[in-house]
Design a protein around this motif. Structure first.
Motif, PDB file in Angstrom:
ATOM      1  N   LYS A 114      -0.114  -3.564  11.679  1.00  0.00           N
ATOM      2  CA  LYS A 114      -1.516  -3.638  12.136  1.00  0.00           C
ATOM      3  C   LYS A 114      -1.671  -4.485  13.395  1.00  0.00           C
ATOM      4  CE  LYS A 114      -3.021  -3.478   7.323  1.00  0.00           C
ATOM      5  NZ  LYS A 114      -3.358  -4.396   6.231  1.00  0.00           N
ATOM      6  N   SER A 121       0.834  -1.214   0.000  1.00  0.00           N
ATOM      7  CA  SER A 121       0.000   0.000   0.000  1.00  0.00           C
ATOM      8  C   SER A 121       0.863   1.255   0.000  1.00  0.00           C
ATOM      9  CB  SER A 121      -0.935   0.011   1.216  1.00  0.00           C
ATOM     10  OG  SER A 121      -1.831  -1.069   1.154  1.00  0.00           O
ATOM     11  N   ASP A 157      -6.897  -1.637  -3.821  1.00  0.00           N
ATOM     12  CA  ASP A 157      -6.126  -2.076  -2.654  1.00  0.00           C
ATOM     13  C   ASP A 157      -6.916  -3.183  -1.960  1.00  0.00           C
ATOM     14  OD1 ASP A 157      -3.736  -0.792  -0.673  1.00  0.00           O
ATOM     15  OD2 ASP A 157      -5.262  -2.011   0.326  1.00  0.00           O
ATOM     16  N   ASP A 182      -7.275  -4.303   0.984  1.00  0.00           N
ATOM     17  CA  ASP A 182      -8.038  -4.001   2.198  1.00  0.00           C
ATOM     18  C   ASP A 182      -9.349  -3.289   1.873  1.00  0.00           C
ATOM     19  OD1 ASP A 182      -6.225  -5.161   3.892  1.00  0.00           O
ATOM     20  OD2 ASP A 182      -5.131  -3.308   4.293  1.00  0.00           O
TER      21      ASP A 182
HETATM   22 MG   LIG Z   1      -1.957  -2.772   2.317  1.00  0.00          MG
END
Ligand SMILES: [Mg+2]
Ligand SMILES: Nc1ncnc2c1ncn2[C@@H]1O[C@H](COP(=O)(O)OP(=O)(O)O)[C@@H](O)[C@H]1O
Length: 178
Positions: free
Chosen positions: A120, A19, A40, A42
């Motif tokens: 994350k 990303s 993307d 996500d």
């Molecule tokens: Mg990503």
């Protein structure tokens, strides 16, 4: 900026930099006035692929859907940038064969570094067994055998990684005058 329609496909494990690199490249394309869309993983999973899980079957459906959209865009002169883990080699190759103008970028980074980065917080959970089907920990990642570009995000700066991708696009003549 002049450009062809093509698909720029970034594959790699979670946190590898897909990303981040895509966002930089998108900014460059937009500065040049290019027709470009970002798919993307996500974001796709919250709309186009909402409801799909992380079994092999669901991951393959997700990738085929992304590939379907990317092919439509590429065919119409638009640049499709895809940032998706896309862990299965055969499925990536299938999409690549359908699209044609396809640049495969392997965003590589050792899993030890990814676990330390843990953008994350998911590696910690996956290593503790709290997240199943986690790519690279409890689910496969099949690296490309012959990627068009490989970036090593643990050894390169973001600018270097972006520069490698850009250089290959120029070399192919898919992007000009940028
Ligand atoms: Mg990503
Ligand atoms: N050369 C590089 N390319 C891309 N990201 C890098 C690089 N070096 C360090 N990073 C960092 O790695 C992380 C990658 O996260 P992200 O782009 O969200 O990964 P992904 O989309 O692959 O899950 C970011 O925190 C980014 O700043």
């Amino acid at each position: 900026m002049q450009h062809k329609g093509f698909t720029l496909w970034l594959t790699g494990m979670s946190g590898a930099g897909k990303s981040t690199i895509s966002d930089q490249i998108m900014a460059r394309f937009r500065e040049g006035g290019a027709k470009v869309e970002l798919l993307d993983g996500d974001i796709v999973r919250t709309n186009l692929s909402q409801g799909l899980g992380f079994s092999r079957e669901d991951r393959d459906i997700n990738i085929r859907r992304i590939g379907f959209v990317a092919e439509m865009l590429s065919r119409n002169g638009v640049i499709a940038v895809v940032a998706a883990i896309s862990p299965y080699r055969a499925t990536r190759d299938e999409v690549k064969a359908k699209i044609g103008n396809f640049l495969e970028v392997f965003v590589d980074c050792p899993v030890e570094v990814l676990s330390q980065r843990d953008v994350k917080g998911l590696y910690k959970k996956a290593l503790a067994g709290e997240v199943g089907n986690f790519t690279g920990i409890s689910d496969p990642y099949e690296p490309p055998t012959n990627p068009d570009v490989t970036v090593r995000s643990d050894r390169e700066t973001l600018d270097e990684s972006v520069g490698k991708v850009w250089a290959e696009l120029l070399r192919r003549g898919w992007v000009e005058g940028a």
